[in-house]
Design an enzyme around this catalytic site. Structure first.
Site, mmCIF file in Angstrom:
data_model
loop_
_atom_site.group_PDB
_atom_site.id
_atom_site.type_symbol
_atom_site.label_atom_id
_atom_site.label_comp_id
_atom_site.label_asym_id
_atom_site.label_seq_id
_atom_site.Cartn_x
_atom_site.Cartn_y
_atom_site.Cartn_z
ATOM 1 N N ASP A 104 21.083 34.948 35.826
ATOM 2 C CA ASP A 104 22.035 35.076 36.928
ATOM 3 C C ASP A 104 22.723 36.423 36.745
ATOM 4 O O ASP A 104 23.520 36.613 35.821
ATOM 5 C CB ASP A 104 23.061 33.936 36.919
ATOM 6 N N THR A 157 30.404 34.934 42.041
ATOM 7 C CA THR A 157 30.625 36.137 42.857
ATOM 8 C C THR A 157 32.051 36.181 43.433
ATOM 9 O O THR A 157 32.624 37.258 43.590
ATOM 10 C CB THR A 157 29.602 36.229 44.010
ATOM 11 N N ILE A 206 24.982 38.064 38.514
ATOM 12 C CA ILE A 206 26.445 37.869 38.576
ATOM 13 C C ILE A 206 26.674 36.419 38.953
ATOM 14 O O ILE A 206 26.413 36.013 40.102
ATOM 15 C CB ILE A 206 27.152 38.744 39.630
ATOM 16 N N ASP A 207 27.123 35.653 37.995
ATOM 17 C CA ASP A 207 27.485 34.271 38.273
ATOM 18 C C ASP A 207 28.977 34.268 38.579
ATOM 19 O O ASP A 207 29.762 34.866 37.836
ATOM 20 C CB ASP A 207 27.171 33.426 37.032
ATOM 21 N N GLU A 214 17.961 35.329 40.226
ATOM 22 C CA GLU A 214 18.487 34.882 41.514
ATOM 23 C C GLU A 214 18.043 35.743 42.700
ATOM 24 O O GLU A 214 17.825 35.227 43.784
ATOM 25 C CB GLU A 214 20.031 34.836 41.455
ATOM 26 N N ASP A 260 25.216 42.875 41.983
ATOM 27 C CA ASP A 260 24.223 41.821 41.759
ATOM 28 C C ASP A 260 22.820 42.411 41.550
ATOM 29 O O ASP A 260 22.139 42.113 40.576
ATOM 30 C CB ASP A 260 24.210 40.965 43.032
ATOM 31 N N ASP A 297 22.341 29.102 36.850
ATOM 32 C CA ASP A 297 23.779 28.813 36.824
ATOM 33 C C ASP A 297 24.180 28.059 35.555
ATOM 34 O O ASP A 297 25.371 27.774 35.363
ATOM 35 C CB ASP A 297 24.188 27.979 38.048
#
Ligand code: AMP
Ligand code: MG
Length: 363
Positions: free
Chosen positions: A158, A163, A160-161, A104, A81, A305
């Site tokens: 984002d 997770t 890493i959308d 994020e 991330d 997101d």
């Protein structure tokens, strides 16, 4: 950079405003401004940034133990991330130093002494990609993503959308978008585990992008290839409709979506998938509908997101609103404060779905 990246300043869809008397049409000037906001420089930076991030995510994912999710070991997510955010903000910040980035993560926690091993691992992953930097520089890159407030031109990320999907080695996405005057003008979605050809795992690794007024495209995450336009389905027959939704019932109410599907005559099993890969699936017609139904009265959807995915679907001919039919409003900083849930469709189905959502009492 894809050779045929279709960047043009004006498109056919903008011609209608040009034939009206310019002096009396503020829409003309707004459209010109928005259209000229996306040049080859923005697109190149966005695609390079997402590709750099995907390499880090893939590298970290290859080290995940099969029982990481069961053991609640979130450390791979943390490393990927922050690593992903650092490299995206490096590319975007170097190319457009005055553009705020609403992302994020922030590096405050990383600087705690007990988190020093994480910073070490993040730094290692970045060095593995042949990007030279000190740990301090890595933190500075991460913090380029610390914008909070709305501004007339900003990026949202984002890193890493999805997770949980990342930990399960299923779907996750890197989502990046450029918003100008409240409109998403560029969206890019890197989906490292999504096959470019649906169902053919050998083609895993897809990159989707869209430019306002110029369409949505797919290409492989790695290697030289022509971008291919993507288009939503033309499915209106309930028996054929594929509905997609989150794997996590805490992120979207599965019981209510089943009720809505039944009322619409949808009989196929829902396609459950983590991340904005769901937007990509609707955009290319693999699914026809994506429902995100509120599970909590107080949850505000985060802009990162959705922003990247929304433009990809819209430019592929689909429609995105909240559950009440309002367009998503990206003018409130980090949250979609004025919206509730999300309904994404191929456009044909949208009004019928909204009516069913309302009839189910979703608000
Ligand atoms: P998905 O992979 O589609 O299930 O969505 C993942 C995203 O859901 C995460 O990035 C979170 O920001 C977001 N999320 C967390 N809690 C909720 C919630 N209660 N309702 C909707 N989305 C949520
Ligand atoms: Mg997310």
């Amino acid at each position: 950079m894809p050779r045929s990246a279709p960047v043009r300043f004006f498109t056919i869809s903008s011609l209608w405003v040009m034939i009206t008397p310019v002096g009396f049409n503020p829409l003309f000037w707004i459209k010109v401004f928005v259209m000229t906001a996306v040049t080859t420089a923005e697109l190149t930076a966005a695609l390079n940034a997402v590709r750099d991030a995907a390499r880090i995510c893939r590298s970290v994912q290859s080290t995940i133990a099969p029982d990481a999710l069961a053991k609640k070991d979130k450390s791979p997510v943390t490393v990927a991330d922050f690593g992903s955010q650092a490299v995206v903000c490096r590319v975007i910040g170097d190319a457009f130093p005055h553009d705020p980035i609403i992302a994020e993560e922030d590096s405050r926690e990383l600087l705690n002494e007990q988190n020093a091993p994480f910073l070490h691992l993040i730094h290692d992953e970045i060095c593995k990609q042949c990007i030279e930097a000190s740990k301090e520089q890595v933190c500075r890159w991460i913090d380029r993503g610390g914008a909070e407030d709305y501004s007339h031109r900003f990026w949202t990320l984002d890193p890493i959308d999805g997770t949980k999907g990342f930990l399960r080695k299923e779907q996750y996405a890197i989502s990046l978008a450029l918003v100008v005057d409240g409109q998403i003008v560029l969206g890019a979605l890197g989906c490292p585990n999504l096959p470019l050809v649906p169902g053919d795992d050998a083609t895993a690794g897809s990159l989707f992008y869209a430019i306002k007024g110029q369409g949505a495209f797919a290409l492989p995450l790695e290697g030289e290839a022509e971008p291919v336009p993507v288009r939503v389905s033309a499915t209106g027959d309930p028996a054929q409709i594929v509905l997609c939704e989150s794997v996590e019932s805490g992120h979207s109410d599965h019981d209510v979506s089943a009720q809505i599907a039944k009322s619409l005559g949808i009989s196929k099993t829902p396609l459950r998938m983590d991340s904005q890969a769901k937007y990509a699936c609707v955009a290319r017609g693999e699914a026809d509908l994506y429902l995100r139904l509120p599970t909590r009265a107080d949850y505000v959807e985060r802009i990162w997101d959705h922003a990247g995915g929304v433009l990809v679907v819209e430019e592929a001919g689909g429609k995105v609103t909240d559950v009440t039919g309002k367009p998503l409003d990206f003018t409130h900083g980090r949250g979609l404060e004025r919206n509730r849930g999300v309904v994404v469709s191929n456009g044909l189905l949208h009004d019928a779905v909204l009516a069913a959502v309302q009839a189910a009492g979703v608000s």
